[in-house]
Design a protein around this motif. Structure first.
Motif, PDB file in Angstrom:
ATOM      1  N   PHE A  57      10.992   1.882  -7.499  1.00 55.99           N
ATOM      2  CA  PHE A  57      11.584   1.928  -8.642  1.00 55.99           C
ATOM      3  C   PHE A  57      12.257   3.084  -9.062  1.00 55.99           C
ATOM      4  O   PHE A  57      13.444   3.322  -8.490  1.00 55.99           O
ATOM      5  N   TRP A  58      12.282   3.328 -10.465  1.00 59.40           N
ATOM      6  CA  TRP A  58      13.601   4.289 -11.112  1.00 59.40           C
ATOM      7  C   TRP A  58      12.442   5.672 -11.791  1.00 59.40           C
ATOM      8  O   TRP A  58      11.925   4.952 -12.170  1.00 59.40           O
ATOM      9  N   VAL A  59      13.024   6.606 -11.834  1.00 60.91           N
ATOM     10  CA  VAL A  59      11.902   7.787 -12.381  1.00 60.91           C
ATOM     11  C   VAL A  59      13.185   8.706 -13.017  1.00 60.91           C
ATOM     12  O   VAL A  59      14.171   9.299 -12.323  1.00 60.91           O
ATOM     13  N   GLN A  60      12.569   8.969 -13.651  1.00 60.79           N
ATOM     14  CA  GLN A  60      13.434   9.800 -14.289  1.00 60.79           C
ATOM     15  C   GLN A  60      12.438  11.016 -14.303  1.00 60.79           C
ATOM     16  O   GLN A  60      11.369  11.415 -15.012  1.00 60.79           O
ATOM     17  N   LEU A  61      13.137  11.960 -14.378  1.00 54.90           N
ATOM     18  CA  LEU A  61      12.405  13.656 -14.456  1.00 54.90           C
ATOM     19  C   LEU A  61      12.490  13.890 -15.397  1.00 54.90           C
ATOM     20  O   LEU A  61      13.654  14.199 -16.543  1.00 54.90           O
ATOM     21  N   ARG A  84      -0.926  10.994   3.714  1.00 54.50           N
ATOM     22  CA  ARG A  84      -2.338  10.395   3.705  1.00 54.50           C
ATOM     23  C   ARG A  84      -2.873  11.198   2.605  1.00 54.50           C
ATOM     24  O   ARG A  84      -2.701  10.892   1.247  1.00 54.50           O
ATOM     25  N   GLY A  85      -3.457  12.538   3.333  1.00 52.41           N
ATOM     26  CA  GLY A  85      -3.913  12.933   1.696  1.00 52.41           C
ATOM     27  C   GLY A  85      -3.453  13.629   1.192  1.00 52.41           C
ATOM     28  O   GLY A  85      -3.868  14.152  -0.179  1.00 52.41           O
ATOM     29  N   GLU A  86      -1.968  13.623   0.496  1.00 52.19           N
ATOM     30  CA  GLU A  86      -1.747  13.866  -0.070  1.00 52.19           C
ATOM     31  C   GLU A  86      -1.540  12.850  -1.385  1.00 52.19           C
ATOM     32  O   GLU A  86      -1.931  12.876  -2.532  1.00 52.19           O
ATOM     33  N   ALA A  87      -1.867  11.627  -1.141  1.00 51.56           N
ATOM     34  CA  ALA A  87      -1.566  10.412  -1.723  1.00 51.56           C
ATOM     35  C   ALA A  87      -3.089  10.356  -1.893  1.00 51.56           C
ATOM     36  O   ALA A  87      -3.329  10.457  -3.518  1.00 51.56           O
ATOM     37  N   ILE A  88      -3.418  10.155  -1.167  1.00 51.73           N
ATOM     38  CA  ILE A  88      -5.504  10.436  -2.309  1.00 51.73           C
ATOM     39  C   ILE A  88      -5.325  11.673  -3.225  1.00 51.73           C
ATOM     40  O   ILE A  88      -6.205  11.137  -4.584  1.00 51.73           O
ATOM     41  N   ASN A  89      -5.297  12.739  -2.850  1.00 53.12           N
ATOM     42  CA  ASN A  89      -5.472  14.152  -3.686  1.00 53.12           C
ATOM     43  C   ASN A  89      -4.256  12.788  -4.894  1.00 53.12           C
ATOM     44  O   ASN A  89      -5.037  13.574  -5.749  1.00 53.12           O
ATOM     45  N   ALA A  90      -3.130  12.883  -4.940  1.00 51.37           N
ATOM     46  CA  ALA A  90      -2.613  12.055  -6.208  1.00 51.37           C
ATOM     47  C   ALA A  90      -3.493  11.051  -7.527  1.00 51.37           C
ATOM     48  O   ALA A  90      -3.520  11.329  -8.563  1.00 51.37           O
ATOM     49  N   LYS A 139       0.476  -1.511  -0.282  1.00 48.43           N
ATOM     50  CA  LYS A 139       0.194  -0.017   0.227  1.00 48.43           C
ATOM     51  C   LYS A 139       0.842   1.033  -0.173  1.00 48.43           C
ATOM     52  O   LYS A 139       0.953   2.362  -0.670  1.00 48.43           O
ATOM     53  N   LEU A 140       2.567   1.051   0.550  1.00 43.94           N
ATOM     54  CA  LEU A 140       2.935   2.416   0.367  1.00 43.94           C
ATOM     55  C   LEU A 140       3.371   2.395  -0.653  1.00 43.94           C
ATOM     56  O   LEU A 140       3.217   3.984  -0.843  1.00 43.94           O
ATOM     57  N   GLU A 141       3.914   1.773  -1.344  1.00 44.48           N
ATOM     58  CA  GLU A 141       4.732   2.215  -2.816  1.00 44.48           C
ATOM     59  C   GLU A 141       3.097   1.943  -3.716  1.00 44.48           C
ATOM     60  O   GLU A 141       3.155   3.334  -4.286  1.00 44.48           O
ATOM     61  N   GLN A 142       2.115   2.017  -3.286  1.00 41.81           N
ATOM     62  CA  GLN A 142       0.671   2.493  -3.983  1.00 41.81           C
ATOM     63  C   GLN A 142       0.427   3.841  -3.975  1.00 41.81           C
ATOM     64  O   GLN A 142       0.637   4.342  -5.047  1.00 41.81           O
ATOM     65  N   ARG A 143       1.189   4.242  -2.896  1.00 37.94           N
ATOM     66  CA  ARG A 143       0.228   5.742  -2.263  1.00 37.94           C
ATOM     67  C   ARG A 143       1.544   6.189  -2.711  1.00 37.94           C
ATOM     68  O   ARG A 143       2.046   7.866  -3.405  1.00 37.94           O
ATOM     69  N   VAL A 144       2.994   5.860  -3.149  1.00 31.77           N
ATOM     70  CA  VAL A 144       4.279   6.985  -3.567  1.00 31.77           C
ATOM     71  C   VAL A 144       4.313   6.780  -5.046  1.00 31.77           C
ATOM     72  O   VAL A 144       4.347   7.400  -5.822  1.00 31.77           O
ATOM     73  N   TRP A 156       0.904   6.920  -6.385  1.00 32.40           N
ATOM     74  CA  TRP A 156       0.169   7.790  -7.374  1.00 32.40           C
ATOM     75  C   TRP A 156       1.070   9.464  -6.428  1.00 32.40           C
ATOM     76  O   TRP A 156       0.650   9.939  -8.319  1.00 32.40           O
ATOM     77  N   LEU A 157       1.915   9.760  -6.544  1.00 29.94           N
ATOM     78  CA  LEU A 157       2.513  10.606  -5.521  1.00 29.94           C
ATOM     79  C   LEU A 157       3.502  11.638  -7.266  1.00 29.94           C
ATOM     80  O   LEU A 157       3.322  12.547  -8.084  1.00 29.94           O
ATOM     81  N   PHE A 158       4.020   9.951  -7.391  1.00 31.58           N
ATOM     82  CA  PHE A 158       5.345  10.531  -8.728  1.00 31.58           C
ATOM     83  C   PHE A 158       3.964  10.354 -10.106  1.00 31.58           C
ATOM     84  O   PHE A 158       4.069  11.254 -11.198  1.00 31.58           O
ATOM     85  N   LEU A 159       2.809   9.604  -9.868  1.00 34.40           N
ATOM     86  CA  LEU A 159       2.365  10.015 -11.396  1.00 34.40           C
ATOM     87  C   LEU A 159       1.987  11.471 -11.417  1.00 34.40           C
ATOM     88  O   LEU A 159       1.378  11.718 -12.853  1.00 34.40           O
TER      89      LEU A 159
END
Length: 257
Positions: free
Chosen positions: A120-124, A174-180, A79-84, A86-89
């Motif tokens: 995750f591997w993330v490119q900016l 948690r609200g940040e992930a919900i909004n994302a 669940k933590l990975e899922q929230r992170v 969403w924040l990246f997306l």
């Protein structure tokens, strides 16, 4: 397993495609792109995600990344990975995300040869690439995970990533992930006409104001709320993103207005 997850995601996509076509037929103002009618690209994970257990939440998200021409399956193991994820997306500086990338081989503090697979591997947009580890804060502290990541970073090739980032549940609300998550979901079906009407309204309305007041003046029901919500992420409005956005949320003018 990855194969089972892929089949489940394709079943969800198939149902969404039928629903999307129905919605498009009912409302010509909805800006739904063709990406909903294309089979999603498969996950790029280098290892299979274990079967679901009672102790964790595993699954996949259909995402549309700037680096892809249509949707792709991105898997998560908790669940933590899922929230992170969403924040990246929802972060417009992120152009590409790969889950479970290739392993990094390193030598730990005891001289043992080991391997580590980042979550995750993330490119900016800037081109900077991040190797991201996601862990609950109490587990990271108990295992001295920061020390392990320092050893991993020393052995990590610059062709793989520019830096290592550890994200825990203490790094965001948690609200940040919900909004994302809601932003990503709302972005799939924008109503451009309602967004135009909102822009016209913002040119004359007095701010700050509650979202409910803007929705009442728009008189568009759920489309009005979604348009206001998207306007926050588009920079037209500003709100406290650390708490779940709702009708009582106070908004003010943003820099993109």
């Amino acid at each position: 397993m990855q194969f089972d997850t892929q089949k489940k995601v394709e079943a969800v996509w198939d149902a969404q495609r039928v629903s999307n076509r129905s919605k498009n037929n009912m409302n010509d103002n909805d800006d739904s792109s063709d990406r909903g009618d294309l089979a999603p690209l498969p996950s790029r994970a280098t290892r299979n995600i274990p079967k679901r257990s009672r102790a964790s939440s595993r699954g996949a998200i259909l995402a549309h990344l700037p680096s892809d021409n249509h949707t792709r399956v991105i898997q998560y193991e908790s669940k933590l990975e899922q929230r992170v994820l969403w924040l990246f997306l929802a972060n417009k500086d992120v152009v590409d995300i790969r889950e479970q990338p290739v392993p990094v081989f390193y030598t730990d503090h005891l001289g043992r040869r080991k391997s580590h697979v980042f979550d995750f591997w993330v490119q900016l947009r800037s081109g900077r690439r991040l190797a991201v580890a996601v862990k609950p804060a109490k587990h990271a502290l108990k295992r001295n995970f920061a020390r392990e990541l320092r050893h991993v970073r020393r052995s990590m090739r610059k062709t793989f990533a520019d830096d290592v980032v550890l994200i825990t549940d203490q790094d965001f609300q948690r609200g940040e992930a919900i909004n994302a998550q809601r932003y990503c979901e709302f972005s799939w079906h924008r109503c451009r006409q309602t967004e135009i009407e909102l822009r016209e309204l913002l040119a004359s309305v007095e701010l700050p104001a509650r979202i409910s007041a803007l929705c009442d003046q728009l008189a568009k029901g759920g489309k009005g709320f979604r348009a206001v919500f998207l306007a926050i992420y588009d920079g037209l409005l500003v709100a406290d993103l650390t708490r779940p956005i709702g009708m009582d949320t106070l908004v003010t003018v943003g820099g993109a207005a």
